[in-house]
Design a protein around this motif. Structure first.
Motif: not given
Length: 623
Positions: A214, A221, A265, A280, A284, A286-287, A290, A292, A406-407, A467
């Motif tokens: 995390k 974002p 990221d 990605s 996109e 990774f914020h 998120d 992963i 991702k999530n 997740c």
């Protein structure tokens, strides 16, 4: 009148017979040359027979440098030729750990090792990050693990491996850069410097394994950045996530060399050997916030050994063999290590595996090594990495890959055909005492995180994942064993809800504030041990069990070599063992009450030194 000659008598004559003439005599060559025959001496001389070549033996220092058993086996034993000496049967050479003569353990060495001393440095993401003190760090050529003195291990010089608090899967305090800052649980890291890496204290060697990261601080974002058109990549630092081997440099980001595979990221790019590539969807990033997920799949160690031994056949080995039949004999795990003392704490020191020249050349090929028509004689030597490459370091593992979530959503598999890590693909640096071709049981791929100037990450090794993937096998704790799948629940089916308990809460785990409550899972039992996807927390428990087994095996092996004959004499009441036992009986009773070996290792040195090869002596200064 002619008379017939008298026949000779058959009686043997007393006159000695002439010796048989040799070749020189038949040629009537005089012994001394004369003016008439000046070449007599040269013609008489003959060529001496060729001298038998003596076997060239290496010196003691060279044998020690190569790690060969230096029990003076090359020196002939004159006593074995006497009639009074017993016949000694030659036993086959067995690869076993080396032992070192060290000082007797202190009384404090029997206590569990203490954890690191934390000094608060900063607060970030509602966590306090600390600098570690009173902890040794792995150097370039050496690796350190915690150990403890145990009276049950006299033949192993009284020390065995153990763990230091906190007792759960986490980042290793020894396997991290000196500029890494930890939280109190060891599961969250950050730094104020450039890219620095930390590896976990658990490794994947075969099977399918999963862990989560995390992002606590990193790329913000678009909704929280000053410019709503693009993410803010300046405020929260940066992170890189992935898997790394022990040879990976800790002062570099994940994916810097051939020993690690990482994800950036920024734009979600994959990185290996410092070569970023798009991965990605829609680039996109990774914020912050998120989750992963990283899954690794490795073939069985049986197939892995076929690759490094050069016996892998693509036409025959068509399966990853993750659930093979149990072998009759397990491969040897050999750990050459010596207990040392650092700031009052005892550690095992052992040689660390170093980077291979072939992989460095693959990462940064030099112009002089470029193949030409005149220099290239074997096309296979310039082939890309594959399972049958001539260079063992460049062999890859079939059926191996890394998947990214991702999530909770699968993004894909950015890496496949990972490099093999079992010896001889991994070998220590060339130095005195280091031995090639030995597996110490901790070779593999470790969860690895790199942080940059304020970037912060928290890892989750299970069993309560934030997740989880749909095919994650979760242990069923309330049904006497087994596993069930973490697949989505069908609302139309009636089933008993199973609420997962947090196995790591007792160890001080910190759950994120926005972690959703544990969902109910459908019980779907999965067959096979290694073919199912499991959390790295379960692998940590297996690793602890393996360390215990390896310590017991080493102790039994050393006892058989050194103490077996003496203990038999003690039981029979005869021999040197009985005489030594008489003088030690009173001391054993007192020492047993104090949990200290009788007389320490000094008294036991005579017993341990006989029959089991040489015990190397080490003198260490107290630090």
């Amino acid at each position: 009148m002619e008379t017939s000659p008298r026949p000779r008598s058959a009686t043997p004559s007393a006159i000695p017979q002439k010796r048989a003439l040799n070749l020189d005599d038949e040629q009537h060559i005089p012994a001394v040359s004369s003016p008439l025959n000046p070449d007599a001496a040269t013609s008489r001389s003959r060529k001496a027979p060729a001298r038998e070549q003596r076997e060239k033996k290496e010196s003691l220092k060279k044998r020690e440098a190569k790690g060969v058993d230096t029990a003076r086996s090359a020196t002939p034993d004159t006593q074995t030729h006497t009639k009074k000496t017993k016949k000694i049967l030659k036993t086959p050479d067995v690869v076993r750990p080396l032992r070192y003569y060290t000082k007797p353990p202190n009384s404090s060495d029997f206590d569990p090792p203490r954890g690191p001393i934390f000094s608060p440095v900063l607060e970030k993401a509602n966590r306090e990050f600390n600098e570690c003190f009173e902890q040794i760090s792995n150097k370039k050529a050496f690796r350190y693990t915690n150990c403890i003195a145990d009276p049950s291990f006299p033949s192993s010089r009284w020390f065995r491996q153990t763990e230091a608090s906190p007792f759960h899967p986490r980042f290793s305090f020894q396997e991290a850069s000196s500029h890494i800052l930890f939280d109190s649980t060891g599961r969250s890291i950050t730094t104020e410097k450039g890219f620095r890496m930390a590896r976990a204290n658990v490794a994947a060697r075969e099977g399918r394994w999963y862990y989560e990261c995390k992002i606590l601080s990193g790329v913000r974002p678009p909704s929280r950045s000053p410019s709503l058109n693009k993410p803010d990549t300046t405020g929260g630092g940066h992170v890189r996530l992935g898997w790394a081997r022990r040879e990976a440099n800790l002062d570099t980001p994940v994916g810097f060399d051939a020993y690690s595979y990482g994800l950036r990221d920024v734009s979600g790019q994959k990185v290996h050997m410092s070569r970023p590539k798009d991965f990605s969807p829609d680039n996109e990033s990774f914020h912050e916030g998120d989750v992963i997920g990283l899954e690794i799949t490795l073939p069985s160690l049986t197939l892995h050994r076929k690759v490094v031994e050069g016996s892998y056949n693509k036409a025959v080995d068509v399966s990853d063999d993750l659930d093979p039949h149990p072998a009759a004999e397990a491969p040897d795990i050999v750990r050459d290590r010596v207990p040392i003392r650092y700031k009052g704490i005892v550690y095992f020191e052992q040689f660390e595996y170093s980077s291979a020249k072939d992989l460095e050349e693959l990462m940064n090929p030099s112009p002089s090594s470029a193949p030409t028509a005149a220099t290239t004689t074997n096309a296979a030597s310039t082939a890309p990495p594959n399972p049958n490459h001539p260079s063992v370091a460049l062999r890859t593992l079939p059926f191996s890959n890394i998947k990214v979530y991702k999530n909770g959503k699968l993004l894909g598999a950015p890496f496949a055909d990972l490099f093999a890590f079992l010896p001889p693909a991994s070998k220590p640096a060339a130095q005195q005492g280091a031995r090639d071709g030995l597996d110490d049981g901790m070779l593999g791929y470790f969860p690895a995180i790199s942080v940059f100037r304020g970037g912060a990450v928290e890892v989750n090794f299970g069993p309560d994942f934030w997740c989880p993937p749909g095919d994650l096998a979760v242990p069923i704790s309330n049904s006497g064993g087994g596993y069930y799948s973490a697949a989505a629940e069908d609302e139309n089916e009636n089933h008993d809800a199973i609420k997962k308990t947090d196995q790591s809460s007792a160890a001080g785990a910190i759950a994120p504030e926005d972690t959703p409550p544990a969902a109910t899972r459908k019980q779907q039992h999965i067959q096979g041990k290694n073919s199912r996807l499991r959390g790295m927390g379960e692998r940590y428990v297996e690793q602890i069990a393996e360390d215990i087994v390896y310590d017991v095996v080493d102790e039994v092996d050393f006892w058989v070599l050194d103490a077996g004959e003496m203990m038999a004499d003690v039981a029979a009441g005869t021999g040197e063992g009985a005489e030594a036992q008489k003088g030690r009986s009173s001391a054993s009773t007192v020492a047993g009450m104090m949990m200290v070996p009788p007389g320490g290792m000094v008294e036991q040195a005579g017993m341990l030194g006989g029959g089991g090869g040489e015990i190397k002596e080490i003198v260490q200064e107290e630090e």
